[in-house]
Each structure stands twice: as structure tokens, then as C-alpha cells.
Design an enzyme around this catalytic site. Structure first.
Site, short mmCIF file in Angstrom:
data_model
loop_
_atom_site.label_atom_id
_atom_site.label_comp_id
_atom_site.label_asym_id
_atom_site.label_seq_id
_atom_site.Cartn_x
_atom_site.Cartn_y
_atom_site.Cartn_z
CB THR A 28 -0.91 0.04 1.24
OG1 THR A 28 -0.10 0.04 2.42
CG2 THR A 28 -1.87 -1.14 1.26
CG ASN A 30 1.52 4.25 3.75
OD1 ASN A 30 1.59 3.20 3.12
ND2 ASN A 30 1.16 4.29 5.02
CD GLU A 80 -1.72 2.01 4.92
OE1 GLU A 80 -1.42 0.93 4.36
OE2 GLU A 80 -1.64 2.18 6.14
CE1 TYR A 92 7.62 3.35 0.58
CE2 TYR A 92 9.28 1.93 -0.45
CZ TYR A 92 8.23 2.11 0.44
OH TYR A 92 7.79 1.05 1.19
NE ARG A 105 -13.11 -4.95 3.53
CZ ARG A 105 -12.06 -4.75 4.32
NH1 ARG A 105 -12.21 -4.22 5.52
NH2 ARG A 105 -10.85 -5.07 3.91
CG PHE A 110 -9.92 -9.04 8.92
CD1 PHE A 110 -11.11 -9.62 8.51
CD2 PHE A 110 -9.55 -7.82 8.39
CE1 PHE A 110 -11.90 -8.99 7.58
CE2 PHE A 110 -10.34 -7.19 7.45
CZ PHE A 110 -11.52 -7.77 7.04
P1 ADP Z 1 5.11 0.88 3.54
O1 ADP Z 1 4.83 0.49 4.95
O2 ADP Z 1 6.40 1.66 3.39
O3 ADP Z 1 3.94 1.59 2.92
P2 ADP Z 1 4.36 -1.46 1.98
O4 ADP Z 1 4.70 -2.88 2.33
O5 ADP Z 1 2.92 -1.05 2.20
O6 ADP Z 1 5.34 -0.51 2.77
O7 ADP Z 1 4.78 -1.23 0.46
C1 ADP Z 1 4.41 -0.02 -0.15
C2 ADP Z 1 5.33 0.38 -1.29
O8 ADP Z 1 5.40 -0.66 -2.27
C3 ADP Z 1 4.79 1.60 -2.01
O9 ADP Z 1 5.19 2.81 -1.40
C4 ADP Z 1 5.39 1.43 -3.41
O10 ADP Z 1 6.66 2.07 -3.48
C5 ADP Z 1 5.59 -0.08 -3.55
N1 ADP Z 1 4.61 -0.73 -4.45
C6 ADP Z 1 4.94 -1.65 -5.41
N2 ADP Z 1 3.86 -2.09 -6.06
C7 ADP Z 1 2.79 -1.45 -5.52
C8 ADP Z 1 1.38 -1.49 -5.80
N3 ADP Z 1 0.88 -2.29 -6.75
N4 ADP Z 1 0.57 -0.69 -5.06
C9 ADP Z 1 1.07 0.09 -4.08
N5 ADP Z 1 2.39 0.18 -3.78
C10 ADP Z 1 3.26 -0.59 -4.48
MG MG Z 2 1.92 0.88 2.99
#
Ligand code: ADP
Ligand code: MG
Length: 152
Positions: A28, A30, A80, A92, A105, A110
Site C-alpha cells: 500500500t 502511503n 493507503e 517511493y 466497507r 480480522f
Molecule cells: P510501507 O509500509 O512503506 O507503505 P508497503 O509494504 O505497504 O510498505 O509497500 C508499499 C510500497 O510498495 C509503495 O510505497 C510502493 O513504493 C511499492 N509498491 C509496489 N507495487 C505497488 C502497488 N501495486 N501498489 C502500491 N504500492 C506498491
Molecule cells: Mg503501505
């Protein structure tokens, strides 16, 4: 929540809290505090669907959650976006644009990761279905995704 939709947002992709979304196959992206704080105060927390664009790339489907962040003792919200596209690399620092079109929703607690993943799969299926509707599909071509924020 319908009164707040469609809701357009734009901001830099920042680091989240590494809650393992990526490990679950649902990373996700952010938004920074500024974007979250600009949300209407009483917009419901929960899962939304809509369209998203990373930098000036193609417009993809997305599911987005607005929720209270346990890391900040639930004093702070997060926003997110899971983009329904397989990216080669993280993005990023990129500019993310989203338009939220509908509500799926409320947030739920969960009791297992399996349940969470099931719910997210259902959210994605609902998103796919909703975004096929002409009234939602139209936003893919919205001017919002064509301008670069500098008025050109
Ligand atoms: P964080 O806690 O830093 O948000 P995440 O595990 O949620 O880490 O991973 C988010 C990052 O993954 C995003 O900031 C982006 O750089 C990368 N990313 C790669 N593919 C996707 C996608 N399909 N949707 C959202 N983010 C993605
Ligand atoms: Mg995230």
C-alpha cells in the site's frame, strides 16, 4: 460518504510502517500527513475503490483504505493505496494521484491474516466490478490525470 465522492487526492508516496503489506502481496502506497489531514473531517474510515496514477504513467484501478493508525495510538489517520498493477520497482518519492469513487466497507479487525487476505480479495473483486460501470470508467479519462499540477 457519497457526498464526498468523487474525492481527488495527490501527493508524494512516503514510507509507511512496514506492516508487512508487501509480504502479503498487497503493498500500500502511503500518502503524507498533509494529504491525509486535507480529508473531510467526517469522511468514513474504510475501504474505497477508484483510479490511481503513479507519476505520469498509465491510470490503474486501485483500492484505498482510510484508517486510524495504531502506531500513533489511533490519533492519526493513514491513507493507503493498493494499485491493481504489478510494478517492477517500488515508487517511493513518486507522485501518486487518486480519485476515490465508491465505498466498499468499513475497517474491520480480522482475527487472522487469512481472513484479512480473503477480505482484500473480495474488495478487489468488488472494485473490478464497480469500475466497469460507465459512470466510474469515465473517471479514468478525467482531466485530473492529464494535468501536471502546474496548470499546464
Ligand atoms: P510501507 O509500509 O512503506 O507503505 P508497503 O509494504 O505497504 O510498505 O509497500 C508499499 C510500497 O510498495 C509503495 O510505497 C510502493 O513504493 C511499492 N509498491 C509496489 N507495487 C505497488 C502497488 N501495486 N501498489 C502500491 N504500492 C506498491
Ligand atoms: Mg503501505
Amino acid at each position: 460518504m457519497a457526498k464526498y465522492l468523487p474525492y481527488f487526492a495527490e501527493g508524494e508516496v512516503v514510507k509507511g510502517f512496514g506492516r508487512g503489506s508487501k509480504e502479503l502481496g498487497i503493498p500500500t502506497a502511503n500518502f503524507p500527513d498533509r494529504v491525509v489531514e486535507a480529508l473531510p473531517k467526517d469522511i468514513p474510515c474504510g475501504v474505497y475503490y477508484g483510479w490511481a496514477m503513479v507519476d505520469n504513467g498509465p491510470v490503474h484501478k486501485m483500492v484505498l483504505s482510510i484508517g486510524w493508525n495504531p502506531f500513533y495510538k489511533n490519533q492519526k489517520k493513514t491513507m493507503e493505496t493498493h494499485v491493481l498493477h504489478k510494478f517492477k520497482d517500488d515508487f517511493y518519492g513518486s507522485t501518486l494521484k487518486v480519485v476515490m469513487l465508491g465505498y466498499v466497507r468499513p475497517m474491520e479487525n480480522f482475527s487472522s491474516v487469512d481472513e484479512l487476505i480473503k477480505a482484500i480479495r473480495a474488495d478487489i473483486a468488488e472494485t473490478e466490478k464497480q469500475l466497469k460501470l460507465p459512470k466510474h470508467e469515465a473517471f479514468k479519462d478525467d482531466n485530473f490525470f492529464k494535468t501536471n499540477g502546474e496548470g499546464s
